[in-house]
Design a protein around this motif. Structure first.
Motif, mmCIF file in Angstrom:
data_model
loop_
_atom_site.group_PDB
_atom_site.id
_atom_site.type_symbol
_atom_site.label_atom_id
_atom_site.label_comp_id
_atom_site.label_asym_id
_atom_site.label_seq_id
_atom_site.Cartn_x
_atom_site.Cartn_y
_atom_site.Cartn_z
ATOM 1 N N PRO A 49 -1.160 9.449 27.128
ATOM 2 C CA PRO A 49 -1.130 10.033 28.320
ATOM 3 C C PRO A 49 -0.553 11.219 28.700
ATOM 4 O O PRO A 49 0.322 11.569 27.848
ATOM 5 C CB PRO A 49 -0.435 9.076 29.164
ATOM 6 C CG PRO A 49 0.369 8.135 28.334
ATOM 7 C CD PRO A 49 -0.114 8.301 27.023
ATOM 8 N N LEU A 82 -7.856 2.726 25.388
ATOM 9 C CA LEU A 82 -8.680 2.629 26.486
ATOM 10 C C LEU A 82 -9.867 1.953 26.476
ATOM 11 O O LEU A 82 -10.134 0.846 27.168
ATOM 12 C CB LEU A 82 -9.386 4.060 27.071
ATOM 13 C CG LEU A 82 -8.199 4.945 27.936
ATOM 14 C CD1 LEU A 82 -9.198 6.262 28.255
ATOM 15 C CD2 LEU A 82 -7.627 4.224 29.026
ATOM 16 N N PRO A 183 -3.657 4.413 33.388
ATOM 17 C CA PRO A 183 -5.099 4.900 33.481
ATOM 18 C C PRO A 183 -5.811 3.834 34.667
ATOM 19 O O PRO A 183 -5.434 2.987 35.017
ATOM 20 C CB PRO A 183 -5.832 4.615 32.185
ATOM 21 C CG PRO A 183 -5.023 3.292 31.626
ATOM 22 C CD PRO A 183 -3.410 3.678 32.255
ATOM 23 N N PHE A 257 -4.469 10.444 37.148
ATOM 24 C CA PHE A 257 -4.282 9.586 36.060
ATOM 25 C C PHE A 257 -4.360 10.152 34.578
ATOM 26 O O PHE A 257 -4.517 11.201 34.272
ATOM 27 C CB PHE A 257 -5.710 8.581 36.122
ATOM 28 C CG PHE A 257 -5.778 8.090 37.588
ATOM 29 C CD1 PHE A 257 -5.017 6.595 37.925
ATOM 30 C CD2 PHE A 257 -6.663 8.386 38.454
ATOM 31 C CE1 PHE A 257 -5.284 6.123 39.035
ATOM 32 C CE2 PHE A 257 -6.681 7.953 39.763
ATOM 33 C CZ PHE A 257 -5.942 6.660 39.927
ATOM 34 N N GLY A 259 -5.776 9.169 32.320
ATOM 35 C CA GLY A 259 -7.112 8.801 31.718
ATOM 36 C C GLY A 259 -7.785 7.695 32.611
ATOM 37 O O GLY A 259 -7.495 7.541 33.500
ATOM 38 N N ALA A 260 -9.257 7.448 32.296
ATOM 39 C CA ALA A 260 -9.916 6.708 33.257
ATOM 40 C C ALA A 260 -11.057 5.825 32.320
ATOM 41 O O ALA A 260 -11.683 6.620 31.307
ATOM 42 C CB ALA A 260 -10.786 7.493 34.134
#
Length: 491
Positions: A49, A82, A183, A257, A259-260
């Motif tokens: 991250p 992720l 995330p 964030f 990440g997503a």
């Protein structure tokens, strides 16, 4: 257990962690029945991250600005995985990248690795790369995050989310109001999820298998968020995430964030395929999540004598429907079950009972009996080793089996299907035993089409069970319940 209501407070940089308490009831109910199951092509991506990860939902210390790094199947420093699926087409993407997998028949899933920020004005997620993107990098994608992409009408009612690589000059207009150390998962509370079956099969099971490896260190960004959804499923929401829910349609702040994930995986109806997951989780692990959140939430719930030590006689629950697909001789069926040797619970549907109380009742059953319908989704509440008997009304047998047979097997349940015959259907009173609707339902369905199936076979009949015939089923299941209890006695 608390649900996470969206935090709609004022500006200022805030931590995204923390808990919220559940709201209460309102909103909608939708019906649908056709089923589609296709296997999912697995995938895998990891990122480090941008904002250093603290492994508890507490305010981060100082915000770091180190660039995100996407790596393969390595433990390179402090890494967030992720995509937990195997053989992902996105597994080799570099940092500060958008990658979408649209190969599955049921669902699209996109991943964003790096500095991701919400743009409430356009329902967009913006990725601000630390270096100029490569010439062939994906700069924009659009996705409707729901697991029925083959069904055009309902998908048109799910909001489209735009994913975009943003140039540096846009950054001053998108400064972070809320900075999260975990995330984002974008999912929807819309679609058909007002119906219990779809809430689990289209919603929570896919969401869980998509993010369970993050161990609740994920922020749920919900489209079509509503108080009924949060109040009804608050315990499950808390089992998925340790953070506030973000109401993506109404929260006008900029959330940031590391990440997503946009969209959720789909392995089949109420299904988790361990062969597609790096950690080999199964639907039994999802049951364990339910047990954890509902048994905790149910500490203060009193449901008859369910909290008492297990009785010597096996317990049978009868799901009691209202409206259509009713067991017209339910009282006689309950008496028969008692003479066979069961203690019997009548489990009313649509009675407003909170899910923790429903869990307490169903999980106490050795056998659950019910006519095909959404409430049989509560097979997820049964203990592995228990039995489900699904009563399929006339003409409904293939649909019924498609919904719950495989799911029961994956849960470690014993599954039986009791297919009603013509004389057990209320349609025999309307059409007569010799009419093709009663005598040959498959031919009638071919000739008259899906609309007729939905209106007549699903929405227009009840059943009166042949007690002599059904006695054989109950006797067999009673003997099985005694064997299971002897092998696994109650503590």
């Amino acid at each position: 257990m608390a649900s996470k209501l969206p935090d709609l407070g004022g500006g200022g940089v805030e931590d995204g962690g923390g808990k919220k308490w559940p709201g209460f009831v309102q909103f909608f109910f939708v019906l649908s029945v056709v089923l589609c199951v296709l296997l999912y092509a697995p995938r895998f991506i990891v990122l480090t991250p941008t904002y250093g990860l603290d492994f508890f939902p507490q305010p981060p210390p100082n915000v770091t600005t180190s660039p995100a790094r996407v790596v393969g199947d390595h433990n390179a420093g402090e890494v967030v995985v992720l995509d937990n699926q195997l053989r992902s087409p996105c597994s080799s993407l570099a940092g500060d990248t958008i990658c979408c997998d649209r190969s599955d028949f049921n669902t699209d899933v996109c991943f964003m690795a790096g500095d991701v920020r919400t743009d409430p004005s356009s329902l967009s997620l913006l990725l601000f790369p630390k270096q100029p993107p490569a010439a062939n990098a994906t700069v924009e994608e659009r996705i409707r995050p729901y697991t029925r992409k083959w069904e055009a009408l309902i998908m048109s009612r799910v909001e489209e989310v735009r994913l975009r690589m943003a140039p540096p000059e846009e950054e001053p207009g998108h400064r972070c109001d809320v900075r999260h150390d975990a995330p984002l998962l974008v999912m929807t509370a819309g679609g058909y999820t007002g119906n219990l079956f779809h809430a689990f099969s289209d919603g929570f099971v896919p969401a869980w298998l998509t993010v369970q490896h993050l161990r609740r260190r994920v922020v749920l960004g919900v489209l079509s968020y509503n108080p009924w959804w949060a109040g009804t499923y608050g315990e499950i929401i808390s089992g998925l995430s340790d953070y506030h829910v973000v109401d993506l349609l109404h929260d006008k702040r900029t959330h940031c964030f590391p990440g997503a994930i946009v969209g959720t995986r789909f392995h089949g109806i109420l299904s988790v395929d361990p062969a597609r997951l790096r950690d080999n989780k199964t639907i039994v692990d999802f049951h364990d999540l339910l047990a954890g959140v509902y048994e905790t939430a149910g500490d203060t719930v009193v449901v008859d004598d369910v909290t008492q030590p297990a009785p010597r006689r096996p317990r049978l629950g009868i799901v009691s429907r209202r409206g259509t697909r009713v067991i017209e001789n339910q009282a006689a069926v309950a008496r028969l079950a008692r003479t066979v040797g069961f203690d019997v619970d009548i489990l009313e549907t649509a009675n407003g009972l909170p899910l923790p109380a429903s869990y307490a009742s169903v999980s106490a059953c050795d056998v659950l009996v019910g006519v095909h319908g959404a409430d049989l989704t509560k097979l997820l509440f049964l203990r592995p080793g228990a039995a489900l008997v699904q009563i399929a009304p006339l003409g409904v047998a293939p649909i019924a089996r498609g919904c719950y047979a495989e799911a029961s097997a994956r849960m470690g349940l014993h599954y039986e299907q009791y297919d009603a015959e013509g004389h057990e259907s209320s349609l025999s009173r309307k059409y007569g035993l010799r009419d093709v609707v009663v005598s040959d339902p498959e031919a009638a369905k071919r000739d008259k089409g899906w609309g007729f199936v939905a209106r007549v076979y699903l929405g227009g009949q009840n059943v009166t069970l042949d007690l002599s015939r059904f006695r054989h089923t109950l006797t067999r299941l009673h003997a099985r319940a005694l064997r299971v209890r002897s092998l696994h006695p109650a503590p």
